[in-house]
Design an enzyme around this catalytic site. Structure first.
Site, PDB file in Angstrom:
ATOM      1  N   CYS A  28      45.887  49.940  17.807  1.00  0.00           N
ATOM      2  CA  CYS A  28      45.764  48.698  18.564  1.00  0.00           C
ATOM      3  C   CYS A  28      44.778  48.860  19.719  1.00  0.00           C
ATOM      4  CB  CYS A  28      47.139  48.227  19.018  1.00  0.00           C
ATOM      5  SG  CYS A  28      47.227  46.461  19.367  1.00  0.00           S
ATOM      6  N   HIS A  29      45.198  48.642  20.951  1.00  0.00           N
ATOM      7  CA  HIS A  29      44.266  48.770  22.072  1.00  0.00           C
ATOM      8  C   HIS A  29      43.908  50.232  22.345  1.00  0.00           C
ATOM      9  CE1 HIS A  29      45.119  44.558  22.755  1.00  0.00           C
ATOM     10  NE2 HIS A  29      44.050  44.526  23.543  1.00  0.00           N
ATOM     11  N   GLY A  30      44.625  51.170  21.713  1.00  0.00           N
ATOM     12  CA  GLY A  30      44.213  52.571  21.753  1.00  0.00           C
ATOM     13  C   GLY A  30      42.893  52.713  21.024  1.00  0.00           C
ATOM     14  N   THR A  31      42.653  51.808  20.107  1.00  0.00           N
ATOM     15  CA  THR A  31      41.393  51.679  19.382  1.00  0.00           C
ATOM     16  C   THR A  31      41.521  50.515  18.418  1.00  0.00           C
ATOM     17  OG1 THR A  31      39.777  52.819  18.019  1.00  0.00           O
ATOM     18  CG2 THR A  31      42.018  53.236  17.494  1.00  0.00           C
TER      19      THR A  31
END
Length: 160
Positions: free
Chosen positions: A106-109
């Site tokens: 997700c927002h980790g990548t």
């Protein structure tokens, strides 16, 4: 898949996405892995986006990457805080340099809302449930967690 005898770091910081921490934690534990919640400070409790607590077992400054078979970076808003912590960044960099699986979701990548940021930084955005590029494993969103965990567990097994 049996991961007995392996240890995996799951990074925690405030405003993490609940499923992206706890689904990996429980899947890895069910497979026999020791899971260590790693945050900026050991013993500190980090609330999720909805306030669900995750207490760090260890501080990133106190654990070397070679203690772990892999590192998991959850999404939510946690990556915005993780990237401000040099010890957390060092743990991830060292794991990458050692060829250990580093899995981010997700927002980790890869979440669609940061596609332009990634492309502008030189990344190639691939709209797939899971992408493995050498020792980096990425997924887009919580719906991808089954494929994400299958890829991560397979990568851990291959490295151990």
């Amino acid at each position: 898949m049996d991961l007995t005898g392996t240890r995996v770091a799951v990074l925690v910081e405030q405003k993490y996405e609940e499923l992206e921490v706890w689904y990996p934690v429980y899947r890895l534990r069910e497979a026999g892995a020791e899971v260590v919640l790693v945050g900026p400070k050991a013993g500190e409790t980090y609330p999720s986006k909805l306030g669900y607590p995750a207490k760090a077992d260890a501080s990133a400054a106190d654990v070397p990457a070679d203690w772990f078979a892999a590192v998991v970076i959850p999404g939510g808003f946690a990556p915005d805080y993780i990237r401000r912590s040099e010890p957390m960044l060092k743990l991830v960099r060292d794991a990458l340099a050692a060829g250990k699986p580093v899995a981010a979701i997700c927002h980790g990548t890869g979440f669609h809302s940061i596609k332009d940021d990634m492309t502008n930084a030189g990344a190639t955005f691939v709209d797939e449930p899971v992408v493995a590029d050498r020792n980096v494993i990425t997924s887009r969103k919580p719906d991808d967690l089954p494929a994400f965990m299958t890829a991560l567990m397979k990568a851990i097994k291959q490295k151990t």
